[in-house]
Write a protein that holds these residues in place. Sequence first.
Motif, short mmCIF file in Angstrom:
data_model
loop_
_atom_site.label_atom_id
_atom_site.label_comp_id
_atom_site.label_asym_id
_atom_site.label_seq_id
_atom_site.Cartn_x
_atom_site.Cartn_y
_atom_site.Cartn_z
N ALA A 101 -6.72 7.97 -5.53
CA ALA A 101 -7.46 8.26 -4.09
C ALA A 101 -7.99 6.82 -3.65
O ALA A 101 -7.84 6.84 -2.15
CB ALA A 101 -8.51 9.29 -4.31
N ILE A 102 -8.35 5.89 -4.19
CA ILE A 102 -8.78 4.72 -3.65
C ILE A 102 -7.57 3.85 -3.06
O ILE A 102 -7.48 3.34 -2.07
CB ILE A 102 -9.63 3.85 -4.52
CG1 ILE A 102 -11.05 4.56 -5.17
CG2 ILE A 102 -9.76 2.34 -4.34
CD1 ILE A 102 -11.63 3.80 -6.16
N LEU A 103 -6.35 3.86 -3.81
CA LEU A 103 -5.07 3.47 -3.34
C LEU A 103 -4.70 4.25 -1.98
O LEU A 103 -4.17 3.38 -1.03
CB LEU A 103 -3.93 3.70 -4.43
CG LEU A 103 -2.79 3.24 -3.97
CD1 LEU A 103 -2.65 1.61 -3.84
CD2 LEU A 103 -1.69 3.60 -5.21
N GLY A 104 -4.87 5.42 -1.78
CA GLY A 104 -4.78 6.01 -0.71
C GLY A 104 -5.51 5.65 0.43
O GLY A 104 -4.94 5.53 1.47
N ALA A 105 -6.61 5.34 0.12
CA ALA A 105 -7.64 4.77 1.17
C ALA A 105 -7.08 3.49 1.88
O ALA A 105 -7.37 3.02 2.81
CB ALA A 105 -9.17 4.78 0.51
N LEU A 106 -6.87 2.79 0.90
CA LEU A 106 -6.14 1.27 1.19
C LEU A 106 -4.90 1.41 1.83
O LEU A 106 -4.66 0.45 2.78
CB LEU A 106 -5.87 0.50 -0.28
CG LEU A 106 -7.25 0.25 -1.06
CD1 LEU A 106 -6.61 -0.79 -2.26
CD2 LEU A 106 -7.99 -0.94 -0.02
N VAL A 107 -4.00 2.12 1.56
CA VAL A 107 -2.88 2.43 2.26
C VAL A 107 -3.25 2.90 3.99
O VAL A 107 -2.63 2.60 4.85
CB VAL A 107 -1.92 3.78 1.97
CG1 VAL A 107 -0.91 4.03 3.11
CG2 VAL A 107 -1.33 3.26 0.49
N ILE A 108 -4.26 3.66 4.09
CA ILE A 108 -4.77 3.86 5.43
C ILE A 108 -5.31 2.75 6.15
O ILE A 108 -5.27 2.29 7.35
CB ILE A 108 -5.77 5.27 5.45
CG1 ILE A 108 -5.27 6.42 4.85
CG2 ILE A 108 -6.45 5.35 6.63
CD1 ILE A 108 -6.15 7.46 4.37
#
Length: 300
Positions: A134-141
């Motif tokens: 989920a943190i990786l997803g936030a970094l993608v955003i």
Amino acid sequence: MMDAREMRPLEGVLWMLGSGLSFVGVTGLVRWLGTDLPTAQSAFLRFAFGVMFLLPTMAPMLRAGFAPGALRLFALRGVVHTAAVLCWFYAMARLPVAEVTAIGYLNPVLVTLGAALFFGEHLALRRILAVGVAILGALVILRPGLREVTDGHLAQVGAAFFFAGSYLFAKRLSGLASAGAIVAMMSLSVTLGLTPLALMVWQPVSLSQLAALAGVAACATSGHYCMTRAFAVAPLTVTQPVTFLQLVWATLLGALVFGEGIDAFVLLGGGVIIAAISYITWREAVLKRQATPAVLATKL
């Protein structure tokens, strides 16, 4: 645990669809208001309308009183939720609708971490991995270093943390007060917390702005009601993935109404976060089903 005979998955999906559309209505109306009103004033008026909607239920609740320690928790939750609301309104007026929605998916992930830190809940490897994803997803955003991370982005990340804190207080309060009392006291405490901040920056309000903020309150109330109904008739493994559609509606709203570009990275990052949340939900449900026969065996 929900009886299998009481589960109505299709109805749960429809209620969750209604919830998602209601919350997109909230974001759309706040985005339409933009920065014409100060953040604190917009947030205050939204919650003041919410208190008006809940007034019929408040008098009996206040007369009945509360369990020892509940008022202190209500007050602390009010402070945290007030901070969350201020951050969210600030971000919503400055970021595309889809971006605010996608970053907001961090809330349940942060609640998972908070439950482990403050309530001693076991943080299994699957949860740790899901949080990392989920943190990786936030970094993608956000894509720090590849584009400017604005104060609006930071405000929405802050809102995610504060909303997670508010949910943790609600979890603690669930053993001391009814769900209706928790919602009503949250609305009342946040309105009181926002009052002095709103008065310091007060500006004249038009009828159209008042109507929009009343609509925000109505959509938020509808969203919470639909979500509650969805949880009552279907398991989380059915309703949780439906929340991803909220990002789709938000993207369409931003593109068609506000002329915002469709950012593939926002959709990808949001999808990664909601996949992590859905995995946690599914695994928890599987483990509960596996544990059920042992529980029943002790009763036979």
